[in-house]
Each structure stands twice: as C-alpha cells, then as structure tokens.
Design a protein around this motif. Structure first.
Motif, PDB file in Angstrom:
ATOM      1  N   ASN A  84      37.985  51.977  49.015  1.00  0.00           N
ATOM      2  CA  ASN A  84      37.247  50.741  48.735  1.00  0.00           C
ATOM      3  C   ASN A  84      36.174  50.968  47.679  1.00  0.00           C
ATOM      4  O   ASN A  84      35.932  50.104  46.821  1.00  0.00           O
ATOM      5  CB  ASN A  84      36.613  50.193  50.016  1.00  0.00           C
ATOM      6  N   PHE A  87      37.854  51.036  44.170  1.00  0.00           N
ATOM      7  CA  PHE A  87      38.230  49.724  43.648  1.00  0.00           C
ATOM      8  C   PHE A  87      37.022  48.841  43.362  1.00  0.00           C
ATOM      9  O   PHE A  87      37.093  47.943  42.521  1.00  0.00           O
ATOM     10  CB  PHE A  87      39.194  49.029  44.607  1.00  0.00           C
ATOM     11  N   TYR A  91      35.823  50.484  37.820  1.00  0.00           N
ATOM     12  CA  TYR A  91      36.028  49.703  36.600  1.00  0.00           C
ATOM     13  C   TYR A  91      34.718  49.381  35.887  1.00  0.00           C
ATOM     14  O   TYR A  91      34.708  49.078  34.694  1.00  0.00           O
ATOM     15  CB  TYR A  91      36.830  48.436  36.931  1.00  0.00           C
ATOM     16  N   SER A 121      48.178  48.119  37.934  1.00  0.00           N
ATOM     17  CA  SER A 121      48.060  46.928  38.774  1.00  0.00           C
ATOM     18  C   SER A 121      47.267  45.854  38.037  1.00  0.00           C
ATOM     19  O   SER A 121      46.399  46.159  37.216  1.00  0.00           O
ATOM     20  CB  SER A 121      47.353  47.277  40.081  1.00  0.00           C
ATOM     21  N   PRO A 122      47.550  44.587  38.320  1.00  0.00           N
ATOM     22  CA  PRO A 122      46.790  43.507  37.680  1.00  0.00           C
ATOM     23  C   PRO A 122      45.283  43.627  37.905  1.00  0.00           C
ATOM     24  O   PRO A 122      44.501  43.436  36.968  1.00  0.00           O
ATOM     25  CB  PRO A 122      47.368  42.245  38.330  1.00  0.00           C
ATOM     26  N   HIS A 123      44.868  43.946  39.140  1.00  0.00           N
ATOM     27  CA  HIS A 123      43.435  44.051  39.418  1.00  0.00           C
ATOM     28  C   HIS A 123      42.785  45.143  38.570  1.00  0.00           C
ATOM     29  O   HIS A 123      41.750  44.919  37.934  1.00  0.00           O
ATOM     30  CB  HIS A 123      43.197  44.345  40.903  1.00  0.00           C
ATOM     31  N   ALA A 124      43.403  46.316  38.562  1.00  0.00           N
ATOM     32  CA  ALA A 124      42.806  47.448  37.858  1.00  0.00           C
ATOM     33  C   ALA A 124      42.729  47.195  36.357  1.00  0.00           C
ATOM     34  O   ALA A 124      41.659  47.331  35.747  1.00  0.00           O
ATOM     35  CB  ALA A 124      43.617  48.716  38.128  1.00  0.00           C
ATOM     36  N   GLN A 125      43.836  46.813  35.755  1.00  0.00           N
ATOM     37  CA  GLN A 125      43.872  46.715  34.303  1.00  0.00           C
ATOM     38  C   GLN A 125      43.097  45.493  33.798  1.00  0.00           C
ATOM     39  O   GLN A 125      42.410  45.573  32.781  1.00  0.00           O
ATOM     40  CB  GLN A 125      45.313  46.690  33.819  1.00  0.00           C
ATOM     41  N   ASN A 126      43.195  44.379  34.506  1.00  0.00           N
ATOM     42  CA  ASN A 126      42.435  43.205  34.079  1.00  0.00           C
ATOM     43  C   ASN A 126      40.932  43.428  34.238  1.00  0.00           C
ATOM     44  O   ASN A 126      40.137  42.929  33.431  1.00  0.00           O
ATOM     45  CB  ASN A 126      42.883  41.967  34.864  1.00  0.00           C
ATOM     46  N   SER A 127      40.545  44.193  35.259  1.00  0.00           N
ATOM     47  CA  SER A 127      39.119  44.510  35.436  1.00  0.00           C
ATOM     48  C   SER A 127      38.598  45.313  34.256  1.00  0.00           C
ATOM     49  O   SER A 127      37.483  45.070  33.766  1.00  0.00           O
ATOM     50  CB  SER A 127      38.910  45.283  36.736  1.00  0.00           C
ATOM     51  N   GLU A 146      52.274  42.710  36.610  1.00  0.00           N
ATOM     52  CA  GLU A 146      52.573  41.282  36.552  1.00  0.00           C
ATOM     53  C   GLU A 146      53.940  41.026  35.925  1.00  0.00           C
ATOM     54  O   GLU A 146      54.641  40.087  36.308  1.00  0.00           O
ATOM     55  CB  GLU A 146      51.501  40.548  35.743  1.00  0.00           C
TER      56      GLU A 146
END
Length: 225
Positions: A84, A87, A91, A121-127, A146
């Motif tokens: 946790n 994540f 970033y 992952s979308p969360h990781a890369q978009n962050s 995605e």
C-alpha cells in the motif's frame, strides 16, 4: 524522409525511473528499515534496486523479498502495508529525464504528431504521466494494461500509428529497452531509436540501426534523416 510522428516509451526514456526508484528506496529505508550506518543503508538501497529488476518485477514479490531480508523497525509489518505504501508514495518521486520538455516542445514546433506507449498498469503509468505533467503533449497515450497487449507485441505500435494516422516508415520510436522497445517497434516497421545508458543490449538481437546517448539527440537524428 518527412517525419509524421514520434512515439516515445515512458520509463527511463521521458522520465528517469532509475532516479525515482533511488529516491523512493531512501525514503522506504528511513521509514521502515533499521540501518546501523550510511554504508549499510547503501547496501539496503542496492538490495532493493536488484529486487526491483528495473521495474519488471511484480511489486508484491518485491516487497515480500524486502520484508523477508531487511531488518524492519516494526517486526509486525505486513506485505499489504508495504505494498500500500508503494502504490501511495512511489509515483510522487517521478522525475523527468534531462531535456524531456525541451525535446517535446521542439517536436511540437515542427508540427510532428507525438505518441506515448508504455507497458504497465493503468494506475501506475497514468500516475507517472500526470505527476510529470506531460500528458497534454501527446496526441495519443497507450498503456498496455488498458490496450490488452504489451510491447514488444507489434499490435500496440500499430494501434498508436492508427490513432496518429501516420505511416510506420515516416515515424520514429524512442525507447531504452532492447526487446520491448527497439525490437518491437522495428517489427512494426517504425524507425526505432535506442536510448542508451539504462539497459545492456540483448546479445540475441540484431544491433540497432539508430542509437542516441541523450534524449535531445533525437532532434538532430530526425533533421538529418
């Protein structure tokens, strides 16, 4: 050749993930790990770097290894708590590669379409993209998590070209990973450019046709081709 589009990788191409991971590791150790002196702290940082495998390691596996091997300040620390923390915090350490904004600005001034393809992952890369504040430069951004397929699958490059309405022979792709980036982009017919300094070249692959030592060298390469 009239360049229609330039497509970039993200990690260790537009952002310096190596520096970001170093900064996060220092924070992680200060917060969670007992290091008796600066030398041991450096040993723990190196342990984390190896465990991370340049970002290609499953993060749960990485934190499990760290929890098992490093002397935690809290002996009751759990994998979930460390995961946790990763994540929530990693970033925020995103840092741009030297010259990123200048290169993107200069390409925009040339009216060249810009794309971004990144595995993860979308969360990781978009962050990371949003922390770096570079999203608005791109005409298309494709994250493998995605898209449903990932580099070096040539379909992810073909998807970017389709969105950009650009021909592969008139387009460039810049990345640091020999197989995922350079082999993959070349397989899709793009002019692939290897950004050196982060990964060793894979001996089973043909030598890259184009290579650069810093991001800003892409401008001269495009202008002179």
């Amino acid at each position: 050749m009239k360049t229609e589009a330039v497509i970039f990788d993200l990690d260790n191409t537009l952002i310096n993930r190596k520096l970001a991971f170093r900064a996060y590791s220092e924070h992680f150790i200060d917060r969670f790990v007992t290091a008796r002196d600066a030398r041991q702290k450096e040993e723990f940082i190196e342990f984390m770097r190896v465990s991370d495998r340049d970002g290609y390691r499953d993060k749960r596996e990485m934190v499990q290894e760290c929890l098992a091997a490093l002397p935690m300040k809290n002996p009751d620390m759990t994998v979930e708590e460390l995961l946790n923390h990763w994540f929530a915090e990693f970033y925020g350490y995103t840092v741009l590669m030297d010259g990123t904004l200048d290169v993107l600005d200069r390409l925009k001034q040339k009216h060249i379409k810009l794309g971004l393809i990144t595995n993860g992952s979308p969360h990781a890369q978009n962050s990371k993209i949003d922390k770096a504040q570079i999203r608005d430069y791109f005409d298309t951004v494709i994250v493998s998590g995605e898209a449903g397929f990932h580099k070096p699958d040539k379909r992810i490059f073909e998807l970017a070209l389709s969105r950009l309405e650009a021909k592969p022979e008139n387009s460039w792709y810049v990345g640091d990973h020999p197989r995922n980036d350079i082999f993959g982009a070349a397989s899709a017919g793009l002019n692939a450019v290897w950004l050196q300094g982060f990964m060793e070249w894979h001996s089973d692959l043909d030598e890259p046709k184009h290579r650069i030592g810093s991001l800003d060298e892409i401008i001269a390469l495009i202008d002179n081709t």
